[in-house]
Structure formats: C-alpha cells, structure tokens
Design an enzyme around this catalytic site. Structure first.
Site, PDB file in Angstrom:
ATOM      1  N   GLU A   2      43.514  50.570  47.179  1.00  0.00           N
ATOM      2  CA  GLU A   2      41.710  50.166  47.309  1.00  0.00           C
ATOM      3  C   GLU A   2      41.004  50.838  46.344  1.00  0.00           C
ATOM      4  O   GLU A   2      39.821  51.523  46.643  1.00  0.00           O
ATOM      5  CB  GLU A   2      41.321  50.604  48.639  1.00  0.00           C
ATOM      6  CG  GLU A   2      41.918  49.311  49.666  1.00  0.00           C
ATOM      7  CD  GLU A   2      40.955  49.470  50.983  1.00  0.00           C
ATOM      8  OE1 GLU A   2      39.878  49.699  51.186  1.00  0.00           O
ATOM      9  OE2 GLU A   2      41.724  49.193  52.169  1.00  0.00           O
ATOM     10  N   GLY A   3      41.516  50.619  45.099  1.00  0.00           N
ATOM     11  CA  GLY A   3      40.597  51.240  44.016  1.00  0.00           C
ATOM     12  C   GLY A   3      41.012  52.780  43.743  1.00  0.00           C
ATOM     13  O   GLY A   3      41.085  53.607  44.363  1.00  0.00           O
TER      14      GLY A   3
END
Length: 813
Positions: free
Chosen positions: A490-491
């Site tokens: 997620e990043g």
C-alpha cells in the site's frame, strides 16, 4: 535613548510574535520615524509604501501582478497534475494543519476524541476473538501454510470478514476503533490473521461498495461478503505500476453488445494481490476507454473500478506468490478479453472514470487504521515476550534484564509501544468522527510499520539464540521474517515518507499554498493578492516566533496544562514554529522543484511525523486521567520524539544549499541549543523494570493482546515462568542478604539454598517455590531441536527441547 531603543525593539518583537495587520506595521514605523526625527524623504518613502500596501488595488498593480508573472516564469509554486489533484483532494485535513500553521492550538489537540473500548467490543474481544486465537498457534499456521479449515470456518461464522459492513447487510457494523482493536489482538497471535482479515475489511470491494456502490450492488454483494460466502480481493498493483498507481496499464473498453446493453472488455495483468489465490470476487482498477462515447463521459473517462466474479471467462488465477515464506494468500491475477456488464462498475456508470478518487479516499482512511492496529499488536506482543524472557533468563547469577545493555532495547520497546497505542487510538477517534486524514494516515502507515520493525529487531537482539531457532517455542522469528511486508505494501515506505507525508501534505495542509497555486493557475489577481500578503505576514510571524521561542527555549509559549508534561507543550510549540518557518523558506528556495528533493522532504516529513506522535502521546496521558504511573512512558515517548525532531532539523540545515557563512551558524545554534535529546538512561531503566515486573503497569501497557494460559504454549510457558521467577526473587535476595551478613557462607544464592533452609532463613514453601521457578525458567528458555530427517518446514519438532538438566531439577524439587 537606550531605554527608548529597547522599548521599540520589544514592541517590534511583540508585533511580529502576535502577527499584526499591515496598517499597524505602518503606524509602528511611523512612530519610529517620529522618535528619531527622521528627514522628510523618509516620511515620503514610508508614506508611499504604506499607501500602496494598504490599498488593495494599488498593491495589486504595483506589486502583486509583477510577482505573479515572476513566480509563473520561475515556477516558484509547484504545478499540480490531474492525478495529484485527485490525491490532494482525497480525504480531509485534520490536526496536521496546526503544525503547518506554526502556532498549534494545543487546547484543541488534547480535546480531540480519544475513544474507549465499549462493553460490547470487550465482549467480542473476550469471546470470538479469544476463541479464534486459541484455535491455532502461529507455528501451526506456518506449518500448514494456511489457516486451518476450522479457523476459516469460524472467521466466516463470527463475521470477522465483515466487521466494517453495517448490521443491515449482515456485518458487525464496527467502528474503526473496534476494528482496529480486534486487529491488534489478532496480530499478537499471528500475522496471518491480520493479513487475511485486514484485506476484507480495509481496501477492497466491501469498502468501495460501502462508499460508492449503488443500492443494488450493496444489496447483492455486501451480505455475501459479510458472511464470508464471497472472498474478496482488490487488484491494483501491476509490474509497471507499483506505488505509482496512477500509471496502471490495465485496459477496459466500452462496447455495445448484441443485446443492446453496454459491456466492458478487460485486459489486465496484476500482481501482489492479497487473497487473490482464493478470491471469488475481484475488485479491479483499470484505465477505461470509450471510443464511441457510449457512457457520455468522453472517449477516455480514466481510471475506473469494477467488480468481476473470479469465475468469469478469461480470468486467470493459477499461481501464488511466496512473500518471505509467510503463508498468507497472495498472487498474480491476469485477464484476457474478460467481458462484464458496464453495470459492474462500482457505483454504476455514473462513477466511470472516478476510480482514482475512490482509491485515494479509501486508502486515506485504510492506511491510518489497519497498519497501526497490526503494528501496535506486534509491539505489545514483543513487549510481553521480551519482558518475560529477560526475567527468566539468567546470566552471571542475575536475570539478564538487570544489565544495562538489555535495558536499552527494552526501554525502546516499552516506550515506543506506549506511543504507538496512543497514536493508534488518537487516529481512530478522528476517523470515527468522520475525518479522512490523508496526511496523518500516511504518517501512521510509515511510522507504525517502521517502529514495529525496530521493536521486532530489538526483541530478536534480546532473545539472541532463542530468537533465531525456529519452532513452536520461538515467538519472534516469524514476525521478523514478515516485517518487510507491511513496509512494502500500500505504498512503499520510501515513497510514503519522501512524497506523501510532506511533499503532498504541504500542498494539502499549508494555510495558503494550495489556494495560492489555484489562484495562480486561474490568474485570479484579487484572490492571489489577498493570499500572498497574508502568507508574507504569516511567514514574518513564524520568523519572530521561531527566534523568540528558540532564544527562550520555548518558555514564552503557553502550555494548556500544568505539571510534569507542561514543558513538552512549550517545546512542541517551538518545534512547530520552526517547522512552519522552514517549510516556507524551502518553498521559496526550491519552488516547484521541491518535491524532487526527496532527502529534504523526507526529513521535513520526519519532523511533521514526530510532532504528531508526540502530541498523540500527550493526548493519551490526558485522556487516561494523568496517571502518575504512566509518566515514565510519557517522558520517554515525548523525549524520543523531540530527539527525532532535532535530528530532522540538523539534517536539513546540514544539507541546505547555502553558503557556509550562513549555514554553519544556523546549524551550530541548533546543536548548541537543541530542542531535544534522547531520553535519559534513568527513564529507560524505569520502563525496563516495568516490563519485567508482573502487575498492573505491564498489563496496562500490553492490554488487548492474546495471552494463552496454557503452559504448553510458548507464551503461556514464559508467562508462568516469569510469575514464578518474580515471586522467587524476594527469596533469592533474602539468601543473598544473609550471606553478606555472615549468616551463610559466601556464594551464589542458588548454591546456598539448602544451607539457608537449615539455618531457618527460608522455609520449606520458599524452597519449593525456588525449585519450581528454576524448573519453569529452565524449561521456558529452551529452543526447539529437530531430528535430522525431519522436514523443518512441515513437521513439528521432536521432543528434544528438554535436556537432562530439566529432569535433574525436577528430581530436586
């Protein structure tokens, strides 16, 4: 005259500190000219400048328009792309704006909601969560490379997969705090629980449906997702589009079918998709094309999200990734000429092209909840394990927790755990109030996962050999292996720190910057003029505040509380003012190129992050009734935060492209007049002792994790040994004191046990307790051993963990 000069200087500092309007500055300088009987040309000059600056129309023509042209030509303000615009617009601005303002309203910050566990949530924690944690150990899950079938069944039955789905759709309707608290407890049992349950409740089809789905879509899918009849996944990441999700290449084309209905033809290749291997319902992000404008949104509507049943022809899910050997389902997903009705677009045709906004808004909340929950659960678990271990493991006649070399990492574990729990609840309180704090969520994602990694590393160092030998007795090895996963997903943390927290956060949360960029892009002279001169006044104010707070070491700032923590508010006010001033200076110095200077934005992100984490720590102390027993944790957490802020400022000042004649004095002043330093050793010692002492302090720090009572399980065995060793310590001290007083011969207490019994210094029950503690501790520190022919990955170890010494000790008792 000297007194007059001092008076004028004090008035100047006061006006700058409180930030007065232009007309009042004009009056001040007029008074200065009058006092010094200035020549007429000085009055003409001042009058001309004052008139121009105080009359907007004149100011716009003479000053503002040339400034606008110059800023446009020199690109002094950052340009904002369409995808960046969607990211910046996603979510809301919360308390981070107080730090960018440079003058935090701490009364507001410590009055923000700080929710508590409700009786209903506690019942769920004590019931279903306790039950599912008891159904499989982490070792059993790893050995089977999956959650056991009965665990899967119970997760579905008890609605774990639908915790965030409202009651009317068959879910549990949990708040974000409730979901977070459950995740923290699950994380303390096994990372696999959180990897499985987290996806179904955070970023995935259910979340997107709740926020954007049509009524028909919600009615069709949400009940099935809540019951676990449908297993969801969300397919976003691609080989050429990882953290840069806006660059996805998955394609969807609109066409009209033979039946006259609208359809999408999809082609995609995704990877790193959690639960993908077993998913029955895929949420897909793709670039939508509509060559014939059948949807009425143009030929290239843009990124779109749709729902695809996994059994749709053309979908290919026949492989599985192996993320660090951690056995949760993660896989590539591909699709060739997959055809679905256009009505499968999440939110219907109306939401075509709105996928980027959907993703950014969903991620903004998800990052701030799921990762802090699992990371805090891990932190509490490591605190419990290491506290037990250093109590039962003895070297040189002492528990190893008494050695200062062990105290140091133990203090970090305890201090950071208190801080993380504070920030977890603080963030949940905001989201449950309707906030979607994108900047704070990015801070939470980055800092919590990094701090959990530090804590696990410290735990591994403390356990030593017991930490590296895998088996059912080892409680940390699997966590250690898994830690790179939350760092990455997620990043990536590198991107989150260098781009999302500050580079995007400054545009979103700065009081003036975003509005200035918008006014400049639309060439709105009136709006830009008003914003620009307010911004200049704002920077001047922060300049005066920074100088005065630095000279006074923050004592000029007002604290909203009194007592032991008041000083911290003053230092945080000093830090925030310096941060806001430095932000404006680097914006002026680097302009639109600032986001490319990632080392600089990363350090600014660190300062902002620790301002937030320190504030959350102070908020927890207030919310929990200013418990004096918690002061050691508060002191450690805020002092550590201030030391990280100091490090951030030093890093920036050391590397700013300034002449040495300007840079070195600034850096030297910061080092001679530091805003903070690492916590004092005596504070860390207090925390280390708390972790080693069974009782309310340790229980409060690690509240909410799963602690098995079965002594045949690794943590249950350690807990029992820790209690016995703690009880036996008073007896050991009694023997040692008697030896020093000459009542017993010199020697180690364990060598004088029988003599102490004969001399009446200890009783028979004391002897039995000593023997029980010795037996339990010797058993607890054993590591697993396997027969050579056994498969280390699949088979439980042979019973080789208890050497002959255990039998001998057992015979003694």
């Amino acid at each position: 005259m000297l007194y007059l000069l001092i008076a004028l200087l004090l008035v100047l500092l006061l006006l700058g500190y409180i930030s007065v309007p232009l007309w009042l500055w004009s009056l001040y300088f007029a008074a200065v000219l009058a006092v010094f009987h200035a020549p007429i040309w000085s009055w003409i000059f001042l009058g001309t400048v004052a008139v121009v600056l105080n009359i907007p129309l004149l100011r716009q023509v003479i000053f503002t328009l040339p400034i606008m042209r110059g800023m446009t030509a020199l690109k002094l303000l950052p340009t904002i792309s369409e995808t960046e615009q969607a990211a910046i617009a996603a979510g809301t601005v919360w308390v981070e704006q107080e730090f960018f303002a440079g003058k935090p309203n701490f009364q507001r910050l410590i009055s923000e909601p700080y929710p508590e566990v409700t009786p209903e949530l506690q019942a769920f924690l004590d019931g279903p969560v306790e039950q599912v944690c008891s159904m499989a150990t982490d070792w059993e899950i790893y050995s089977q490379k999956d959650l056991p079938a009965q665990v899967w069944g119970y997760l579905k039955q008890a609605r774990f997969l639908g915790m965030m789905i409202p009651l009317e759709y068959g879910g549990l309707g949990f708040s974000h705090l409730a979901y977070s608290t459950v995740m923290a407890k699950l994380a303390s049992r096994s990372f696999i629980y959180t990897a499985t349950v987290g996806v179904t409740n955070s970023l995935g089809p259910a979340k997107l449906l709740l926020n954007y789905g049509t009524a028909a879509q919600k009615d069709e899918y949400l009940p099935r997702l809540a019951r676990g009849e449908a297993i969801p996944c969300f397919a976003l990441t691609e080989p050429l589009a990882g953290s840069d999700a806006a660059s996805i290449t998955a394609q969807g084309t609109v066409f009209r079918g033979e039946d006259g209905q609208l359809y999408l033809r999809l082609n995609f290749c995704k990877r790193y998709i959690t639960l993908g291997t077993i998913a029955t319902l895929i949420g897909l992000a793709f670039q939508l094309s509509d060559p014939d404008n059948l949807l009425g949104k143009g030929k290239e509507p843009g990124i779109t999200c749709a729902l695809i049943p996994a059994d749709t022809p053309g979908v290919k899910i026949d492989q599985r990734h192996d993320p660090m050997g951690v056995p949760f389902y993660n896989s590539p997903i591909a699709g060739q000429d997959v055809v679905i009705p256009a009505a499968q677009i999440i939110g219907g045709i109306e939401q075509a092209g709105q996928g980027w906004k959907m993703l950014m808004q969903s991620l903004a909340a998800g990052r701030g909840i799921s990762f802090p929950a699992s990371s805090t659960g891990v932190a509490k678990f490591v605190a419990r394990v290491t506290g037990d271990y250093v109590t039962v493991r003895r070297q040189f006649g002492l528990p190893i927790g008494r050695f200062e070399g062990i105290e140091e990492p133990l203090a970090r574990i305890g201090g950071l755990t208190y801080l993380m729990e504070a920030a977890r609840i603080y963030t949940c309180g905001a989201v449950d109030q309707g906030e979607k704090p994108a900047v704070v969520s990015a801070i939470a994602k980055y800092q919590f996962t990094e701090l959990a990694r530090k804590i696990v590393n410290d735990g591994m160092d403390i356990l030593g050999g017991a930490g590296i030998c895998r088996g059912p007795r080892n409680l940390l090895a699997n966590l250690y292996t898994a830690m790179p996963i939350p760092i990455t997903v997620e990043g990536s943390n590198i991107l989150t720190r260098t781009m999302m927290i500050f580079a995007q956060g400054v545009i979103r949360a700065h009081p003036y910057l975003y509005a200035e960029v918008s006014a400049l892009q639309t060439k709105d002279v009136t709006a830009f003029d008003q914003l620009l001169w307010q911004h200049i006044g704002f920077t001047i104010r922060n300049g005066f505040r920074t100088v005065l707070l630095s000279l006074s070491r923050g004592y000029l700032a007002l604290a909203p509380v009194s007592g032991a923590t008041a000083r911290y508010y003053q230092k945080l006010a000093w830090a925030a003012s310096s941060f806001a001033l430095l932000t404006d200076l680097v914006l002026i110095g680097f302009g639109g190129t600032l986001k490319r200077h990632e080392k600089l934005t990363g350090r600014l992100a660190d300062i902002l992050s620790w301002l937030y984490l320190a504030t959350a720590t102070l908020r927890r102390f207030e919310a929990e009734g200013r418990n004096p027993e918690d002061l050691a944790f508060v002191h450690w957490g805020v002092q550590y935060s201030l030391s990280q802020i100091q490090q951030g400022f030093e890093g920036i000042l050391s590397n700013l492209p300034l002449p040495a004649i300007a840079r070195l004095p600034l850096l030297g002043w910061w080092r001679l007049n530091p805003i903070g330093s690492l916590p004092a050793d005596h504070v860390g010692s207090q925390i280390a002792r708390r972790l080693q002492t069974p009782g309310s302090d340790r229980d409060r720090l690690t509240a909410g994790i799963y602690i098995p009572t079965d002594p045949d399980q690794a943590l249950g065995r350690l807990e029992q040994a820790c209690r016995l060793c703690d009880q036996a310590e008073a007896i050991r001290k009694k023997i040692k004191s008697a030896s020093r007083a000459g009542q017993l011969p010199a020697g180690k207490p364990e060598q004088l046990v029988e003599a102490a019994l004969v001399a009446g210094i200890i009783s028979k029950p004391d002897l039995e307790l000593l023997h029980a503690a010795e037996l339990a501790s010797t058993d607890a520190i054993q590591v697993d051993a396997f027969r050579r022919e056994e498969d280390l990955d699949l088979q439980p170890p042979s019973n080789l963990a208890a050497p002959a010494a255990l039998a001998a000790i057992h015979a003694m008792s």
